[in-house]
Design a protein around this motif. Structure first.
Motif, PDB file in Angstrom:
ATOM      1  N   LEU A 254       0.829  -1.208   0.000  1.00  0.00           N
ATOM      2  CA  LEU A 254       0.000   0.000   0.000  1.00  0.00           C
ATOM      3  C   LEU A 254       0.866   1.261   0.000  1.00  0.00           C
ATOM      4  N   ARG A 255       1.952   1.239   0.780  1.00  0.00           N
ATOM      5  CA  ARG A 255       2.853   2.402   0.798  1.00  0.00           C
ATOM      6  C   ARG A 255       3.474   2.628  -0.580  1.00  0.00           C
ATOM      7  N   ARG A 256       3.871   1.540  -1.249  1.00  0.00           N
ATOM      8  CA  ARG A 256       4.427   1.669  -2.603  1.00  0.00           C
ATOM      9  C   ARG A 256       3.376   2.223  -3.563  1.00  0.00           C
ATOM     10  N   LYS A 257       2.149   1.738  -3.430  1.00  0.00           N
ATOM     11  CA  LYS A 257       1.060   2.208  -4.294  1.00  0.00           C
ATOM     12  C   LYS A 257       0.809   3.693  -4.057  1.00  0.00           C
ATOM     13  N   VAL A 258       0.762   4.117  -2.807  1.00  0.00           N
ATOM     14  CA  VAL A 258       0.552   5.531  -2.472  1.00  0.00           C
ATOM     15  C   VAL A 258       1.696   6.377  -3.021  1.00  0.00           C
ATOM     16  N   ALA A 259       2.929   5.916  -2.874  1.00  0.00           N
ATOM     17  CA  ALA A 259       4.081   6.663  -3.378  1.00  0.00           C
ATOM     18  C   ALA A 259       4.008   6.811  -4.897  1.00  0.00           C
ATOM     19  N   ALA A 260       3.639   5.744  -5.582  1.00  0.00           N
ATOM     20  CA  ALA A 260       3.519   5.804  -7.043  1.00  0.00           C
ATOM     21  C   ALA A 260       2.408   6.771  -7.446  1.00  0.00           C
ATOM     22  N   LEU A 261       1.296   6.728  -6.739  1.00  0.00           N
ATOM     23  CA  LEU A 261       0.193   7.650  -7.054  1.00  0.00           C
ATOM     24  C   LEU A 261       0.572   9.096  -6.754  1.00  0.00           C
ATOM     25  N   GLN A 262       1.333   9.319  -5.696  1.00  0.00           N
ATOM     26  CA  GLN A 262       1.793  10.675  -5.388  1.00  0.00           C
ATOM     27  C   GLN A 262       2.713  11.199  -6.491  1.00  0.00           C
TER      28      GLN A 262
ATOM     29  N   GLN B 251       2.621  10.259  -9.655  1.00  0.00           N
ATOM     30  CA  GLN B 251       1.757  10.538 -10.811  1.00  0.00           C
ATOM     31  C   GLN B 251       1.012  11.847 -10.626  1.00  0.00           C
ATOM     32  N   LEU B 252       0.521  12.082  -9.420  1.00  0.00           N
ATOM     33  CA  LEU B 252      -0.197  13.323  -9.131  1.00  0.00           C
ATOM     34  C   LEU B 252       0.724  14.529  -9.277  1.00  0.00           C
ATOM     35  N   ALA B 253       1.943  14.424  -8.785  1.00  0.00           N
ATOM     36  CA  ALA B 253       2.904  15.527  -8.905  1.00  0.00           C
ATOM     37  C   ALA B 253       3.221  15.804 -10.373  1.00  0.00           C
ATOM     38  N   ALA B 254       3.397  14.758 -11.154  1.00  0.00           N
ATOM     39  CA  ALA B 254       3.675  14.928 -12.579  1.00  0.00           C
ATOM     40  C   ALA B 254       2.488  15.575 -13.284  1.00  0.00           C
ATOM     41  N   ALA B 255       1.279  15.143 -12.949  1.00  0.00           N
ATOM     42  CA  ALA B 255       0.081  15.722 -13.567  1.00  0.00           C
ATOM     43  C   ALA B 255      -0.066  17.186 -13.166  1.00  0.00           C
ATOM     44  N   ALA B 256       0.229  17.512 -11.909  1.00  0.00           N
ATOM     45  CA  ALA B 256       0.144  18.895 -11.447  1.00  0.00           C
ATOM     46  C   ALA B 256       1.146  19.771 -12.196  1.00  0.00           C
ATOM     47  N   GLU B 257       2.340  19.246 -12.439  1.00  0.00           N
ATOM     48  CA  GLU B 257       3.356  19.994 -13.184  1.00  0.00           C
ATOM     49  C   GLU B 257       2.904  20.246 -14.621  1.00  0.00           C
ATOM     50  N   VAL B 258       2.321  19.240 -15.255  1.00  0.00           N
ATOM     51  CA  VAL B 258       1.802  19.406 -16.618  1.00  0.00           C
ATOM     52  C   VAL B 258       0.698  20.454 -16.623  1.00  0.00           C
ATOM     53  N   ASN B 259      -0.187  20.396 -15.627  1.00  0.00           N
ATOM     54  CA  ASN B 259      -1.264  21.390 -15.542  1.00  0.00           C
ATOM     55  C   ASN B 259      -0.715  22.803 -15.373  1.00  0.00           C
ATOM     56  N   ARG B 260       0.305  22.935 -14.533  1.00  0.00           N
ATOM     57  CA  ARG B 260       0.922  24.260 -14.344  1.00  0.00           C
ATOM     58  C   ARG B 260       1.522  24.767 -15.651  1.00  0.00           C
ATOM     59  N   ALA B 261       2.218  23.897 -16.351  1.00  0.00           N
ATOM     60  CA  ALA B 261       2.827  24.297 -17.620  1.00  0.00           C
ATOM     61  C   ALA B 261       1.758  24.688 -18.639  1.00  0.00           C
ATOM     62  N   LEU B 262       0.688  23.923 -18.702  1.00  0.00           N
ATOM     63  CA  LEU B 262      -0.399  24.258 -19.631  1.00  0.00           C
ATOM     64  C   LEU B 262      -1.061  25.582 -19.256  1.00  0.00           C
ATOM     65  N   ALA B 263      -1.272  25.790 -17.966  1.00  0.00           N
ATOM     66  CA  ALA B 263      -1.877  27.048 -17.512  1.00  0.00           C
ATOM     67  C   ALA B 263      -0.963  28.223 -17.837  1.00  0.00           C
ATOM     68  N   ASP B 264       0.336  28.064 -17.616  1.00  0.00           N
ATOM     69  CA  ASP B 264       1.291  29.130 -17.941  1.00  0.00           C
ATOM     70  C   ASP B 264       1.269  29.443 -19.432  1.00  0.00           C
ATOM     71  N   THR B 265       1.241  28.407 -20.250  1.00  0.00           N
ATOM     72  CA  THR B 265       1.193  28.587 -21.700  1.00  0.00           C
ATOM     73  C   THR B 265      -0.086  29.297 -22.113  1.00  0.00           C
TER      74      THR B 265
END
Length: 102
Positions: free
Chosen positions: A70-78, A80-94
């Motif tokens: 479960l800890r590994r699953k949570v870490a992997a999801l975190q 993915q969430l961080a990567a998605a947030a970064e993509v969203n920030r870049a898209l918003a900036d653009t």
């Protein structure tokens, strides 16, 4: 004495195709159970067999995972969430930059 049950062997290819069909139908029908029933009727097996194949394809559920898994699953999801947030920030900036130019 109970009667002998005879189960039909189903090839891995048919199982994989059945799982794929259940996944495709689930979005169009009321429930996964209904999709399993329809697919089971088509290939001549019990609905629970198809449901078991779908569960096996999904991998272990959270209720069956140990704490370290479960800890590994949570870490992997975190991650993915961080990567998605970064993509969203870049898209918003653009988007904001292109609006400023217009």
């Amino acid at each position: 004495m109970m009667p002998h049950r005879s189960y039909r062997r189903v090839s891995p290819e048919v199982r994989d195709a059945a799982v794929a069909q259940v996944v495709a139908l689930t979005g169009r029908l009321r429930s996964e159970s209904e999709a399993c029933r329809i697919v089971a009727d088509q290939i001549g097996v019990h609905t629970n067999s198809v449901r078991n194949w779908v569960r096996a394809a999904e991998g272990p559920g959270l209720e069956r995972m140990d704490a370290s898994a479960l800890r590994r699953k949570v870490a992997a999801l975190q991650q993915q969430l961080a990567a998605a947030a970064e993509v969203n920030r870049a898209l918003a900036d653009t988007l904001n930059e292109s609006r400023r130019r217009t």
